[in-house]
Design a protein around this motif. Structure first.
Motif, PDB file in Angstrom:
ATOM      1  N   ARG A 283      47.566  42.239  44.339  1.00  0.00           N
ATOM      2  CA  ARG A 283      47.705  42.726  45.712  1.00  0.00           C
ATOM      3  C   ARG A 283      49.144  42.675  46.168  1.00  0.00           C
ATOM      4  O   ARG A 283      49.676  43.647  46.725  1.00  0.00           O
ATOM      5  CB  ARG A 283      46.827  41.888  46.652  1.00  0.00           C
ATOM      6  CG  ARG A 283      46.836  42.426  48.095  1.00  0.00           C
ATOM      7  CD  ARG A 283      46.185  41.469  49.074  1.00  0.00           C
ATOM      8  NE  ARG A 283      46.962  40.264  49.259  1.00  0.00           N
ATOM      9  CZ  ARG A 283      46.578  39.037  48.880  1.00  0.00           C
ATOM     10  NH1 ARG A 283      45.396  38.857  48.301  1.00  0.00           N
ATOM     11  NH2 ARG A 283      47.354  37.982  49.061  1.00  0.00           N
TER      12      ARG A 283
ATOM     13  N   VAL B  73      40.617  47.906  46.227  1.00  0.00           N
ATOM     14  CA  VAL B  73      40.929  47.719  47.646  1.00  0.00           C
ATOM     15  C   VAL B  73      42.397  48.055  47.924  1.00  0.00           C
ATOM     16  O   VAL B  73      42.730  48.739  48.900  1.00  0.00           O
ATOM     17  CB  VAL B  73      40.620  46.266  48.078  1.00  0.00           C
ATOM     18  CG1 VAL B  73      41.086  46.025  49.508  1.00  0.00           C
ATOM     19  CG2 VAL B  73      39.143  45.972  47.934  1.00  0.00           C
ATOM     20  N   SER B  74      43.288  47.586  47.055  1.00  0.00           N
ATOM     21  CA  SER B  74      44.728  47.731  47.299  1.00  0.00           C
ATOM     22  C   SER B  74      45.209  49.162  47.138  1.00  0.00           C
ATOM     23  O   SER B  74      46.108  49.610  47.867  1.00  0.00           O
ATOM     24  CB  SER B  74      45.514  46.829  46.334  1.00  0.00           C
ATOM     25  OG  SER B  74      45.241  45.470  46.590  1.00  0.00           O
TER      26      SER B  74
ATOM     27  N   HIS C 187      38.458  44.875  41.044  1.00  0.00           N
ATOM     28  CA  HIS C 187      37.952  44.981  42.419  1.00  0.00           C
ATOM     29  C   HIS C 187      39.105  44.909  43.425  1.00  0.00           C
ATOM     30  O   HIS C 187      39.074  45.596  44.452  1.00  0.00           O
ATOM     31  CB  HIS C 187      36.932  43.870  42.683  1.00  0.00           C
ATOM     32  CG  HIS C 187      35.559  44.171  42.181  1.00  0.00           C
ATOM     33  ND1 HIS C 187      34.679  44.983  42.851  1.00  0.00           N
ATOM     34  CD2 HIS C 187      34.929  43.802  41.033  1.00  0.00           C
ATOM     35  CE1 HIS C 187      33.549  45.087  42.176  1.00  0.00           C
ATOM     36  NE2 HIS C 187      33.667  44.380  41.056  1.00  0.00           N
ATOM     37  N   GLN C 188      40.123  44.098  43.125  1.00  0.00           N
ATOM     38  CA  GLN C 188      41.270  44.023  44.033  1.00  0.00           C
ATOM     39  C   GLN C 188      42.032  45.349  44.032  1.00  0.00           C
ATOM     40  O   GLN C 188      42.464  45.835  45.076  1.00  0.00           O
ATOM     41  CB  GLN C 188      42.198  42.888  43.611  1.00  0.00           C
ATOM     42  CG  GLN C 188      43.427  42.735  44.506  1.00  0.00           C
ATOM     43  CD  GLN C 188      43.062  42.451  45.954  1.00  0.00           C
ATOM     44  OE1 GLN C 188      42.342  41.484  46.235  1.00  0.00           O
ATOM     45  NE2 GLN C 188      43.520  43.286  46.876  1.00  0.00           N
TER      46      GLN C 188
ATOM     47  N   THR D 185      46.035  37.482  38.522  1.00  0.00           N
ATOM     48  CA  THR D 185      45.058  37.103  39.546  1.00  0.00           C
ATOM     49  C   THR D 185      44.996  38.226  40.576  1.00  0.00           C
ATOM     50  O   THR D 185      45.944  39.008  40.713  1.00  0.00           O
ATOM     51  CB  THR D 185      45.479  35.800  40.255  1.00  0.00           C
ATOM     52  OG1 THR D 185      46.697  36.039  40.977  1.00  0.00           O
ATOM     53  CG2 THR D 185      45.676  34.661  39.257  1.00  0.00           C
ATOM     54  N   PRO D 186      43.895  38.331  41.315  1.00  0.00           N
ATOM     55  CA  PRO D 186      43.822  39.361  42.357  1.00  0.00           C
ATOM     56  C   PRO D 186      44.952  39.245  43.370  1.00  0.00           C
ATOM     57  O   PRO D 186      45.463  40.260  43.862  1.00  0.00           O
ATOM     58  CB  PRO D 186      42.456  39.117  43.003  1.00  0.00           C
ATOM     59  CG  PRO D 186      41.652  38.446  41.930  1.00  0.00           C
ATOM     60  CD  PRO D 186      42.625  37.602  41.163  1.00  0.00           C
ATOM     61  N   GLU D 187      45.373  38.020  43.660  1.00  0.00           N
ATOM     62  CA  GLU D 187      46.424  37.833  44.655  1.00  0.00           C
ATOM     63  C   GLU D 187      47.755  38.408  44.173  1.00  0.00           C
ATOM     64  O   GLU D 187      48.499  39.042  44.940  1.00  0.00           O
ATOM     65  CB  GLU D 187      46.586  36.337  44.965  1.00  0.00           C
ATOM     66  CG  GLU D 187      45.402  35.706  45.676  1.00  0.00           C
ATOM     67  CD  GLU D 187      44.200  35.513  44.771  1.00  0.00           C
ATOM     68  OE1 GLU D 187      43.063  35.470  45.275  1.00  0.00           O
ATOM     69  OE2 GLU D 187      44.408  35.431  43.529  1.00  0.00           O
TER      70      GLU D 187
ATOM     71  N   ARG E  47      37.579  40.804  38.680  1.00  0.00           N
ATOM     72  CA  ARG E  47      38.118  40.558  40.018  1.00  0.00           C
ATOM     73  C   ARG E  47      39.417  41.326  40.237  1.00  0.00           C
ATOM     74  O   ARG E  47      39.683  41.817  41.338  1.00  0.00           O
ATOM     75  CB  ARG E  47      38.355  39.055  40.226  1.00  0.00           C
ATOM     76  CG  ARG E  47      37.070  38.221  40.328  1.00  0.00           C
ATOM     77  CD  ARG E  47      37.398  36.768  40.635  1.00  0.00           C
ATOM     78  NE  ARG E  47      38.067  36.635  41.917  1.00  0.00           N
ATOM     79  CZ  ARG E  47      39.037  35.763  42.172  1.00  0.00           C
ATOM     80  NH1 ARG E  47      39.467  34.953  41.203  1.00  0.00           N
ATOM     81  NH2 ARG E  47      39.592  35.693  43.365  1.00  0.00           N
ATOM     82  N   VAL E  48      40.240  41.437  39.197  1.00  0.00           N
ATOM     83  CA  VAL E  48      41.472  42.213  39.300  1.00  0.00           C
ATOM     84  C   VAL E  48      41.160  43.673  39.608  1.00  0.00           C
ATOM     85  O   VAL E  48      41.796  44.307  40.462  1.00  0.00           O
ATOM     86  CB  VAL E  48      42.290  42.085  37.993  1.00  0.00           C
ATOM     87  CG1 VAL E  48      43.415  43.125  37.960  1.00  0.00           C
ATOM     88  CG2 VAL E  48      42.867  40.685  37.856  1.00  0.00           C
TER      89      VAL E  48
END
Length: 827
Positions: A351, A387-388, A383-384, A346-348, A380-381
């Motif tokens: 991150r 950012v990260s 895209h994260q 998951t993106p979380e 989504r991963v």
């Protein structure tokens, strides 16, 4: 503003095309050049027949009597002499000779003839039988290939015509663009170093990919590489070995690249992946990486190229990092490096894991390896990660394995500046390139060494020893003569005591060796390693080129296998310092004595606070040195050492002592202090701006000098240092600098004197020092631009014989210049 000599080749303002066939250039010229282009088609009954060639007396866009920038020829070999004679009156600044469909009768004869013609006409030559040039950033195609390469920021320079066509075809598939593409080949009159100089200042080029085969001059290539690599990444792919050179030549070539700040890749597929990763914002501080994967398989593939024998190492995670990972990931997940999870990402989670790993001080970078997972939202991963990764402030390199479904995700990360790769091995190798490049850049900033280590070498005595050997027609030194030379350079080695002491070390003591030898192309090089083994492989990293300073000598030791296996744990700090200083002083010895062909200290043994040399051997080369190295510019070396001969101790008329010397890297802060202390008027006269201090890039530019192509002199005085109980320190009171012009013939000077030190002839002495050095380096002229209101500077230049010319479009500035060929060097 002066153009670079090769601007006529890569960005011509006028063009003459002589071709018996239609070329792509006729269909793709931008409008500005189309108006200044002339096309001529030679008429002939056969390739060997006479040519009917009518070249206009005045070409399009060229005033009568002016030179045309570029001539592009595609004619049969037998027609070359007649065609070159016909275009001779236009004296092109650059000439491209494209290959034809018929083989020449005598390729060597064509090459010799064309090179002679180019020299007589002061023309930059590419060919005969050239691929040509493509300059997509300017819409120019001077080649046979009809399709223009995509526009990008990478310059491709090769010594292979066939490789260019393959790369351009491959680049279409991977969406790789180029600023410039040029193949030099064996026949080129244009050297690799000249092209690198041009590309270093080309605003369309952000990085350079260089493919080398064999044709280059080591000194000019090293200097140009260092200059280019100081402002943009340079990646080198070199085929095979250097002509007939041994593996030792390969190891020395790699050492040269390290000192130039470039990076070498061994395989073609790594060339452009290296370019991609070197554009990354953050550089690693070391080689330790943490691997995170959604599954253990990909992580294990990456671990096959991670370890002590590879450019990158596995990071040992801290206890707090391991605990934090265990809290984030599922029970049973692998939390020791490599880190692997079996649950859908998951993106979380991505991150959190990236933040935890980037926060570990023992981690220099993070490698994220992801396989397609139908149960996870990989978009989504990605895209994260976009950012990260930038937020981590450490390199985060990604690998999305697969092709069709994950290619857009790789493109997404590439576009935000986070390099993404196709395979775990390529991703790990890319991190190795990034770590090596950072390390090489660190080495390239060491310049070199500033001055003799406390005691000056006894050069006259050392040279007298060698003169005696020459007189006796001997090339091998006796043991006594070896130690006499070592003592002349104050090399801090202990010698064995007694007649039988050569065999007095114990079996369990690690034996070391220092070997200094001469490579036929790169000159002297120094190797440190295990005693008793003289072999040198291409992958041996414990090799370096003189000159060495303390930092470089330390790095040479720490790159060796014997250091990593034994000495790092067993050698005392005092013995280490002794060994480091020995390497520094041997560097001085081979720099100042070009006659030395081989110097071997083997074996050496470290004691409690010293190093003992149990074996010492030296030999001389068979060639005779007619000019002292300090007078010839140290031509026997690849890297120009610090020019000590320019250090001069002087006195003002009032008796105050001062020193004129070349600038050193450690002068950065004193130079900044000097600039800050200038009056507003003095700073404005020098920089034509209201800046209060130098920017970091300006400071680096002025203090990290390549003495082979430029010079900066400072005038210093001794003043009390309140921070060190009043002990004296050097204070800069004057600064003079010259930088080679893009045309390669002249140099532009700059001079500034502290307000309190003016009217003491300080500027005169500094300028005379610059003029003498510029003459020795072979410049034809030196010039500068002075504000018309700066009457003091104009008077000074006129007193030194400079011409004072107006600038038509800038009445507020004068150009002052001096013809160095017609001026005798004043004392």
């Amino acid at each position: 503003m002066l153009r670079h000599r090769l601007a006529a080749l890569f960005e011509p303002r006028s063009l003459l095309v002589v071709s018996h066939r239609s070329l792509p250039v006729a269909r793709s010229l931008p409008s500005s050049l189309a108006r200044a282009a002339t096309f001529v088609k030679p008429q002939a009954t056969s390739p060997a027949g006479a040519v009917d060639l009518a070249v206009p007396e005045v070409l399009a866009g060229v005033e009568r009597g002016e030179r045309v920038d570029l001539a592009l020829l595609c004619v049969h070999s037998a027609q070359l002499p007649q065609v070159l004679e016909a275009i001779g009156p236009h004296r092109p600044r650059a000439l491209i000779l494209l290959s034809t469909e018929t083989a020449p009768d005598n390729a060597l004869e064509d090459m010799i003839y064309c090179r002679s013609w180019a020299r007589l006409n002061d023309c930059a030559l590419l060919g005969p039988r050239s691929f040509g040039v493509q300059n997509p950033s300017r819409g120019l195609n001077f080649s046979h290939i009809p399709q223009m390469a995509q526009t990008g920021k990478v310059a491709l320079v090769t010594q292979s015509r066939s490789l260019v066509a393959a790369v351009l075809d491959w680049a279409i598939d991977v969406r790789l663009g180029f600023s410039t593409v040029v193949s030099l080949g064996d026949e080129a009159g244009v050297e690799v170093a000249q092209v690198l100089d041009y590309l270093a200042n080309d605003r369309h080029t952000e990085s350079i990919a260089l493919y080398l085969e064999d044709t280059f001059t080591a000194r000019s290539l090293a200097s140009a590489l260092r200059s280019a690599a100081s402002v943009k990444p340079v990646v080198v792919l070199k085929a095979g070995q250097l002509g007939q050179a041994s593996e030792a030549g390969e190891a020395v070539f790699n050492a040269m690249l390290r000192r130039a700040g470039a990076v070498r890749v061994p395989y073609f597929v790594q060339l452009f992946s290296a370019i991609k990763v070197l554009r990354y914002t953050y550089w690693p501080r070391g080689r330790r990486i943490a691997v995170f994967s959604n599954g253990d398989g990909a992580a294990q593939l990456a671990m096959t190229v991670i370890g002590p024998s590879f450019p990158v190492l596995r990071a040992e995670l801290g206890k707090s990092t391991v605990k934090a990972l265990a809290d984030v990931l599922e029970p049973g997940a692998q939390v020791l490096n490599p880190i692997a999870t079996s649950l859908p990402l998951t993106p979380e989670i991505v991150r959190s894991v990236v933040e935890i790993l980037a926060g570990d001080a023992a981690v220099d970078g993070v490698l994220v390896l992801l396989a397609p997972d139908p149960l996870a939202d990989m978009t989504r991963v990605a895209h994260q990660l976009a950012v990260s990764a930038p937020a981590a402030r450490k390199p985060v390199i990604t690998c999305f394995m697969g092709e069709e479904t994950v290619r857009p995700l790789r493109h997404l990360l590439d576009e935000v500046g986070t390099p993404a790769f196709r395979t775990p091995e390529s991703a790990a190798n890319a991190f190795g390139v990034l770590a090596s490049y950072h390390y090489n850049q660190l080495l390239s900033r060491q310049t070199l060494p500033p001055e003799s280590l406390q005691r000056e070498p006894l050069l006259e005595q050392a040279r007298a020893v060698l003169a005696q050997l020459r007189a006796e027609r001997r090339t091998e030194l006796t043991l006594a003569e070896c130690w006499e030379l070592l003592d002349c350079f104050h090399i801090p080695l202990h010698r064995p005591q007694g007649e039988s002491a050569v065999d007095t070390w114990t079996a369990d003591e690690p034996l070391m060796a220092i070997r200094a030898r001469r490579d036929p192309r790169f000159g002297p090089y120094i190797k440190f390693g295990t005693g008793g083994t003289g072999a040198l492989s291409a992958n041996d990293r414990a090799v370096d080129l003189p000159p060495l300073n303390s930092f470089l000598a330390r790095q040479l030791i720490e790159r060796s296998l014997i250091w990593n296996r034994v000495l790092s744990r067993e050698m005392s700090p005092a013995a280490f310092d002794n060994l480091r200083e020995t390497l520094e002083r041997i560097s001085v010895l081979v720099s100042e004595l070009p006659e030395i062909d081989s110097l071997v200290l083997d074996p050496m043994v470290a004691g409690a606070g010293h190093v003992t040399a149990h074996g010492v051997r030296m030999s001389l080369s068979t060639s005779t040195v007619l000019v002292l190295p300090e007078s010839s510019g140290y031509r026997h070396m690849t890297i120009h050492p610090y020019p000590r001969r320019l250090v001069q101790h002087k006195r003002f008329d009032d008796g105050r002592a001062w020193t004129m010397r070349p600038i050193r890297p450690e002068d950065a802060e004193p130079l900044q202090e000097f600039i800050r202390g200038l009056s507003t008027e003095a700073r404005y006269m020098r920089f034509v701006s209201m800046l209060r201090e130098l920017t970091p890039s300006m400071l680096a530019r002025y203090t990290r000098i390549d003495y082979d192509r430029e010079l900066a002199l400072v005038a210093t005085v001794q003043v009390p240092n309140p921070e060190h109980r009043g002990h004296p320190r050097e204070q800069i009171i004057g600064f003079a600098h010259y930088l080679r012009h893009p045309d390669g013939r002249g140099a532009e000077y700059a001079l500034v004197i502290g307000d309190d030190w003016q009217r003491r002839r300080l500027g005169t002495v500094l300028m005379l020092g610059l003029i003498e050095a510029a003459q020795i380096q072979g410049f034809a002229y030196i010039d500068g631009y002075v504000l018309s209101s700066n009457r003091g500077m104009l008077r000074l230049m006129e007193s030194l014989g400079f011409r004072n010319d107006s600038i038509p479009d800038d009445p507020g500035t004068r150009r002052v210049w001096l013809d160095l060929g017609s001026r005798a060097i004043d004392a």
